[in-house]
Motif scaffolding. Structure first.
Motif, mmCIF file in Angstrom:
data_model
loop_
_atom_site.group_PDB
_atom_site.id
_atom_site.type_symbol
_atom_site.label_atom_id
_atom_site.label_comp_id
_atom_site.label_asym_id
_atom_site.label_seq_id
_atom_site.Cartn_x
_atom_site.Cartn_y
_atom_site.Cartn_z
ATOM 1 N N GLU A 269 15.929 65.736 104.888
ATOM 2 C CA GLU A 269 15.120 66.779 104.283
ATOM 3 C C GLU A 269 15.610 67.739 104.440
ATOM 4 N N ARG A 270 14.711 68.306 105.691
ATOM 5 C CA ARG A 270 15.507 70.002 106.618
ATOM 6 C C ARG A 270 16.875 70.304 105.991
ATOM 7 N N ARG B 75 18.895 69.768 103.575
ATOM 8 C CA ARG B 75 18.698 69.573 101.864
ATOM 9 C C ARG B 75 18.228 71.131 101.601
ATOM 10 N N SER C 271 11.741 70.378 101.853
ATOM 11 C CA SER C 271 13.118 71.267 102.282
ATOM 12 C C SER C 271 13.535 72.608 102.355
#
Length: 286
Positions: free
Chosen positions: A3-4, A6, A34
């Motif tokens: 997630e990070r 993205r 994100s």
């Protein structure tokens, strides 16, 4: 992809009424899952340089069409959040922000891959090239006399249309200008192209649906001083006599995210009222 790592692009005209509070709320909430990049569409910068993994566009269908053309080649899924009038392509509303966050967090972003057209106009010594999501329209323009267009498909002569012009629409664009001109509604999951004459001076010219791989060539045999080629109702280029327009499939696609709360026919039924039955009165004595 975690997630990070993205990146989500948030695109809007920041000066448009109602945009600022929505985009800042969405940014704050998305940043918990994100990376987020804000893009102000008023700056007219080159959108292709933004390398996000998802995009959320706030505006109407027109904003969505413009972004899709300008980001062609990136091919990232695009959410459309409707702040305009109709919201045919922009399937999400301001009330759906929770749903958008949930879809992104849970990585269940469903989208369709929509074909785009590439239009190339040779106007004397000048060339004009543009992508189109909805349609390429050749329109008579002022002084609004009948124009004459010779049409060929894949190098084979088809017909000559005398009238107000012609619409070349994708299946996505079949519910736009095309339907207003009497053209057919085409399922957006079908890769097809619709050729719809505009007010042809003939009883025999009817809309024609052809393969998406087709190249359509339009030669302007006779036009007006104000005749033009119009892309998605937004980009206009003058059309001179003997100009040639070639329209074919683009190698780029528009990835449109769907709202999972609705069926694929929901927008057609609710926005355009397709299939609404006749309101018959009860018969006397029945």
């Amino acid at each position: 992809m975690s997630e990070r790592t993205r990146t989500i692009l948030l695109l809007a005209d920041f000066h448009r009424a109602g945009v600022e509070p929505v985009i800042h709320e969405l940014k704050d909430r998305l940043e918990t899952i994100s990376r987020v990049e804000l893009v102000d569409l008023r700056t007219k910068e080159e959108l292709r340089r933004h390398g996000g993994d998802l995009a959320v566009v706030l505006g109407g269908d027109g904003t969505l069409l413009s972004v899709a053309r300008k980001m062609a080649g990136n091919e990232i899924p695009i959410f459309g959040v409707n702040l305009g009038k109709l919201g045919y392509l922009a399937e999400f509303g301001v009330d759906d922000l929770d749903l958008i966050i949930e879809m992104i967090r849970e990585n269940r972003v469903g989208f369709s891959r929509r074909m785009m057209l590439c239009a190339c106009l040779k106007n004397g010594r000048e060339n004009f090239v543009s992508l189109a999501v909805n349609d390429v329209v050749v329109q008579a323009g002022p002084p609004f006399r009948m124009i004459e267009l010779k049409i060929s498909i894949d190098g084979l002569e088809l017909t000559t249309i005398k009238g107000d012009g012609v619409i070349i629409a994708t299946s996505t664009g079949s519910t736009g200008h095309n339907i207003s001109a009497g053209g057919p509604v085409v399922d957006s999951s079908i890769s097809a192209v619709v050729l719809t004459p505009l007010n042809a001076h003939s009883l025999t010219h009817r809309p024609l649906v052809v393969s998406s791989s087709t190249e359509i060539c339009i030669t302007a045999e006779r036009v007006n001083s104000g005749s033009a080629v119009i892309i998605d109702g937004q980009v206009t280029c003058p059309l001179g006599s003997k100009s040639v327009i070639k329209i074919g499939p683009s190698e780029n696609y528009f990835l449109l995210v769907h709202n999972p709360r609705y069926s694929r026919w929901h927008t057609l039924q609710t926005k355009l009222n397709w299939g609404i039955g006749v309101n018959y009165k009860d018969e006397v004595g029945s």
